[in-house]
Design a protein around this motif. Structure first.
Motif, PDB file in Angstrom:
ATOM      1  N   HIS A 275       1.687   2.116  -9.901  1.00  0.00           N
ATOM      2  CA  HIS A 275       0.338   1.544  -9.906  1.00  0.00           C
ATOM      3  C   HIS A 275      -0.498   2.155 -11.028  1.00  0.00           C
ATOM      4  O   HIS A 275      -1.282   1.457 -11.687  1.00  0.00           O
ATOM      5  CB  HIS A 275      -0.344   1.793  -8.553  1.00  0.00           C
ATOM      6  CG  HIS A 275       0.186   0.931  -7.441  1.00  0.00           C
ATOM      7  ND1 HIS A 275       0.118  -0.440  -7.471  1.00  0.00           N
ATOM      8  CD2 HIS A 275       0.779   1.259  -6.270  1.00  0.00           C
ATOM      9  CE1 HIS A 275       0.650  -0.936  -6.361  1.00  0.00           C
ATOM     10  NE2 HIS A 275       1.063   0.081  -5.609  1.00  0.00           N
ATOM     11  N   ALA A 276      -0.334   3.471 -11.238  1.00  0.00           N
ATOM     12  CA  ALA A 276      -1.081   4.137 -12.307  1.00  0.00           C
ATOM     13  C   ALA A 276      -0.673   3.592 -13.670  1.00  0.00           C
ATOM     14  O   ALA A 276      -1.516   3.402 -14.563  1.00  0.00           O
ATOM     15  CB  ALA A 276      -0.852   5.646 -12.247  1.00  0.00           C
ATOM     16  N   THR A 277       0.626   3.315 -13.846  1.00  0.00           N
ATOM     17  CA  THR A 277       1.100   2.750 -15.103  1.00  0.00           C
ATOM     18  C   THR A 277       0.495   1.379 -15.350  1.00  0.00           C
ATOM     19  O   THR A 277       0.093   1.050 -16.472  1.00  0.00           O
ATOM     20  CB  THR A 277       2.635   2.653 -15.092  1.00  0.00           C
ATOM     21  OG1 THR A 277       3.189   3.955 -14.870  1.00  0.00           O
ATOM     22  CG2 THR A 277       3.154   2.116 -16.422  1.00  0.00           C
ATOM     23  N   ASN A 278       0.425   0.570 -14.294  1.00  0.00           N
ATOM     24  CA  ASN A 278      -0.193  -0.754 -14.428  1.00  0.00           C
ATOM     25  C   ASN A 278      -1.669  -0.634 -14.796  1.00  0.00           C
ATOM     26  O   ASN A 278      -2.193  -1.411 -15.599  1.00  0.00           O
ATOM     27  CB  ASN A 278      -0.052  -1.534 -13.122  1.00  0.00           C
ATOM     28  CG  ASN A 278       1.378  -1.942 -12.843  1.00  0.00           C
ATOM     29  OD1 ASN A 278       2.201  -1.995 -13.755  1.00  0.00           O
ATOM     30  ND2 ASN A 278       1.688  -2.215 -11.593  1.00  0.00           N
ATOM     31  N   ARG A 279      -2.332   0.357 -14.209  1.00  0.00           N
ATOM     32  CA  ARG A 279      -3.769   0.515 -14.448  1.00  0.00           C
ATOM     33  C   ARG A 279      -4.050   0.949 -15.880  1.00  0.00           C
ATOM     34  O   ARG A 279      -4.951   0.407 -16.536  1.00  0.00           O
ATOM     35  CB  ARG A 279      -4.340   1.544 -13.472  1.00  0.00           C
ATOM     36  CG  ARG A 279      -5.823   1.830 -13.684  1.00  0.00           C
ATOM     37  CD  ARG A 279      -6.338   2.855 -12.700  1.00  0.00           C
ATOM     38  NE  ARG A 279      -7.738   3.162 -12.939  1.00  0.00           N
ATOM     39  CZ  ARG A 279      -8.449   4.050 -12.246  1.00  0.00           C
ATOM     40  NH1 ARG A 279      -7.870   4.716 -11.252  1.00  0.00           N
ATOM     41  NH2 ARG A 279      -9.711   4.274 -12.536  1.00  0.00           N
ATOM     42  N   PHE A 280      -3.273   1.929 -16.363  1.00  0.00           N
ATOM     43  CA  PHE A 280      -3.525   2.467 -17.703  1.00  0.00           C
ATOM     44  C   PHE A 280      -2.764   1.724 -18.799  1.00  0.00           C
ATOM     45  O   PHE A 280      -2.975   2.000 -19.983  1.00  0.00           O
ATOM     46  CB  PHE A 280      -3.162   3.957 -17.744  1.00  0.00           C
ATOM     47  CG  PHE A 280      -4.063   4.834 -16.923  1.00  0.00           C
ATOM     48  CD1 PHE A 280      -5.356   5.092 -17.329  1.00  0.00           C
ATOM     49  CD2 PHE A 280      -3.614   5.388 -15.738  1.00  0.00           C
ATOM     50  CE1 PHE A 280      -6.193   5.902 -16.573  1.00  0.00           C
ATOM     51  CE2 PHE A 280      -4.439   6.199 -14.966  1.00  0.00           C
ATOM     52  CZ  PHE A 280      -5.736   6.455 -15.383  1.00  0.00           C
ATOM     53  N   LYS A 281      -1.863   0.830 -18.391  1.00  0.00           N
ATOM     54  CA  LYS A 281      -1.074   0.053 -19.360  1.00  0.00           C
ATOM     55  C   LYS A 281      -0.304   0.960 -20.314  1.00  0.00           C
ATOM     56  O   LYS A 281      -0.125   0.657 -21.492  1.00  0.00           O
ATOM     57  CB  LYS A 281      -1.984  -0.879 -20.176  1.00  0.00           C
ATOM     58  CG  LYS A 281      -2.897  -1.752 -19.350  1.00  0.00           C
ATOM     59  CD  LYS A 281      -2.125  -2.717 -18.470  1.00  0.00           C
ATOM     60  CE  LYS A 281      -3.071  -3.621 -17.686  1.00  0.00           C
ATOM     61  NZ  LYS A 281      -2.336  -4.501 -16.731  1.00  0.00           N
ATOM     62  N   LYS A 329      -5.317   7.384  -3.688  1.00  0.00           N
ATOM     63  CA  LYS A 329      -6.161   6.791  -4.714  1.00  0.00           C
ATOM     64  C   LYS A 329      -5.352   5.862  -5.612  1.00  0.00           C
ATOM     65  O   LYS A 329      -5.856   4.813  -6.065  1.00  0.00           O
ATOM     66  CB  LYS A 329      -6.812   7.900  -5.557  1.00  0.00           C
ATOM     67  CG  LYS A 329      -7.793   7.408  -6.606  1.00  0.00           C
ATOM     68  CD  LYS A 329      -9.050   6.831  -5.975  1.00  0.00           C
ATOM     69  CE  LYS A 329     -10.087   6.485  -7.038  1.00  0.00           C
ATOM     70  NZ  LYS A 329     -11.284   5.856  -6.436  1.00  0.00           N
ATOM     71  N   CYS A 330      -4.094   6.235  -5.873  1.00  0.00           N
ATOM     72  CA  CYS A 330      -3.229   5.410  -6.731  1.00  0.00           C
ATOM     73  C   CYS A 330      -2.537   4.298  -5.950  1.00  0.00           C
ATOM     74  O   CYS A 330      -1.680   3.587  -6.497  1.00  0.00           O
ATOM     75  CB  CYS A 330      -2.180   6.300  -7.400  1.00  0.00           C
ATOM     76  SG  CYS A 330      -2.846   7.409  -8.664  1.00  0.00           S
ATOM     77  N   LYS A 331      -2.881   4.158  -4.659  1.00  0.00           N
ATOM     78  CA  LYS A 331      -2.354   3.081  -3.802  1.00  0.00           C
ATOM     79  C   LYS A 331      -0.848   3.158  -3.630  1.00  0.00           C
ATOM     80  O   LYS A 331      -0.155   2.139  -3.600  1.00  0.00           O
ATOM     81  CB  LYS A 331      -2.752   1.711  -4.366  1.00  0.00           C
ATOM     82  CG  LYS A 331      -4.254   1.477  -4.446  1.00  0.00           C
ATOM     83  CD  LYS A 331      -4.586   0.111  -4.975  1.00  0.00           C
ATOM     84  CE  LYS A 331      -6.098  -0.103  -5.029  1.00  0.00           C
ATOM     85  NZ  LYS A 331      -6.462  -1.457  -5.557  1.00  0.00           N
ATOM     86  N   ASP A 336       2.697  -4.207  -4.917  1.00  0.00           N
ATOM     87  CA  ASP A 336       2.129  -4.629  -6.199  1.00  0.00           C
ATOM     88  C   ASP A 336       1.914  -6.137  -6.171  1.00  0.00           C
ATOM     89  O   ASP A 336       2.849  -6.906  -5.935  1.00  0.00           O
ATOM     90  CB  ASP A 336       3.090  -4.264  -7.331  1.00  0.00           C
ATOM     91  CG  ASP A 336       2.514  -4.578  -8.696  1.00  0.00           C
ATOM     92  OD1 ASP A 336       1.292  -4.457  -8.858  1.00  0.00           O
ATOM     93  OD2 ASP A 336       3.296  -4.956  -9.588  1.00  0.00           O
TER      94      ASP A 336
END
Length: 337
Positions: A275-281, A329-331, A336
């Motif tokens: 999820h963090a990777t998706n958020r920060f691209k 926080k990172c779900k 996804d």
């Protein structure tokens, strides 16, 4: 002085072998093809973790010959690591039913624990406890979970490699500060083996680790943690603290999926790091972020525990509570969309 030449040789062997494996994978079309559950977007060669396995396992007898590694540690790591790597390699090149993989994983964990003479006594809030056969069962489950969670967490460029290096180098520092210098060499050699592979796996990755490498790292790191407790009970807590990000993210995600009734053996993209990777691209941001957390937050706690300034169980609580908040926080565990 010879040990530093061994470190250089291990790095070089891993680097060269990863290059060879990459070319082999390209020739044989052993590619990781992106799908809806992938965190990458282009086909990438896989199976590079074999370089870590070969370079590390070749170095173990050398350390044993120099009396830098006990026979029990040598045989325990060599046998369990090799079996897990073979299972992972076979699964990378075909498919092994989950039940047979799991059986092999338990056999590997049992082998390691046999040579480590079982789970040693642990110190829990000032009380030394010998859990006996119950502790041995828990230790086997711990090793099997470690090798599987490491596989789960090997989902973006450089993450599993950077975690292994930062944890191993961190524990070497803990060993040095706590006066357990004789324990330094195995994790230091492992860090060198992973560094040679990371050269090719750092974002953007030119080759992926594969199950052979990730499972191998999980069982070896777990084995080193248990083995270290033979010298000092505090060392086990320090390992558990430094491995916190992987342990918390994988365990939190698994529990959430169990509660939701998901088929936990199916691939997914619900880990916190995904999820963090998706958020920060960016794979780079997440991988570097994990290393920063390890160095700036978890390592000081591990040092305090290893040097006797902080109770081990309390240190784990202090480390894991913020990590659980971060996972929430990172779900972690949330599907996804």
């Amino acid at each position: 002085m010879i040990v530093w030449w061994i470190l250089l040789a291990v790095f070089a062997v891993s680097w060269v072998l990863t290059l060879v494996l990459r070319r082999y994978a390209l020739t044989k079309s052993l590619m990781d093809i992106p799908n809806e559950r992938s965190s990458h977007s282009i086909p990438t060669p896989r199976g590079g973790g074999v370089a870590i396995v070969v370079s590390f396992l070749l170095a173990l007898p050398v350390l044993g010959g120099l009396n830098l590694l006990s026979p029990s540690t040598l045989y325990g790591l060599l046998g369990s690591g090799l079996l897990v790597a073979i299972i992972g390699f076979a699964d990378d090149h075909g498919h092994i039913a989950a039940r047979w993989r799991l059986l092999g994983h338990f056999i590997a964990a049992g082998w390691a624990l046999f040579w480590f003479n079982g789970l040693p006594s642990i110190e829990f809030f000032g009380v030394v406890i010998d859990l006996g056969w119950v502790g041995n069962i828990l230790a086997v489950v711990y090793l099997v979970w470690m090798l599987n969670l490491y596989n789960f967490m090997d989902g973006i460029d450089g993450l599993a490699s950077a975690e292994a290096i930062s944890v191993c180098v961190g524990m070497c520092l803990v060993y040095w500060v706590s006066g357990n210098v004789e324990l330094i060499w195995a994790p230091l050699i492992l860090a060198a083996a992973v560094a040679g592979f990371l050269w090719w796996n750092f974002p953007p990755a030119r080759i992926f680790m594969g199950d052979a490498g990730s499972g191998f790292l999980g069982v070896v790191l777990g084995g080193l943690a248990i083995q270290s407790a033979q010298s000092s009970p505090e060392m086990l807590w320090s390992w558990i603290i430094l491995l916190g990000i992987f342990v918390v993210d994988a365990t939190w995600t698994l529990i959430q999926r169990l509660i939701r009734g998901d088929k936990v053996y199916e691939a997914h993209r619900s880990h916190g790091y995904q999820h963090a990777t998706n958020r920060f691209k960016s794979h780079m941001v997440v991988t570097v972020g994990v290393v920063i957390i390890n160095v700036c937050f978890l390592l000081p706690l591990a040092l305090l525990v290893g040097s006797g300034w902080l109770n081990g169980a309390l240190g784990v609580l202090l480390a894991y509570f913020p990590l659980m908040l971060l996972a929430w926080k990172c779900k972690a565990g949330v599907p996804d969309r």
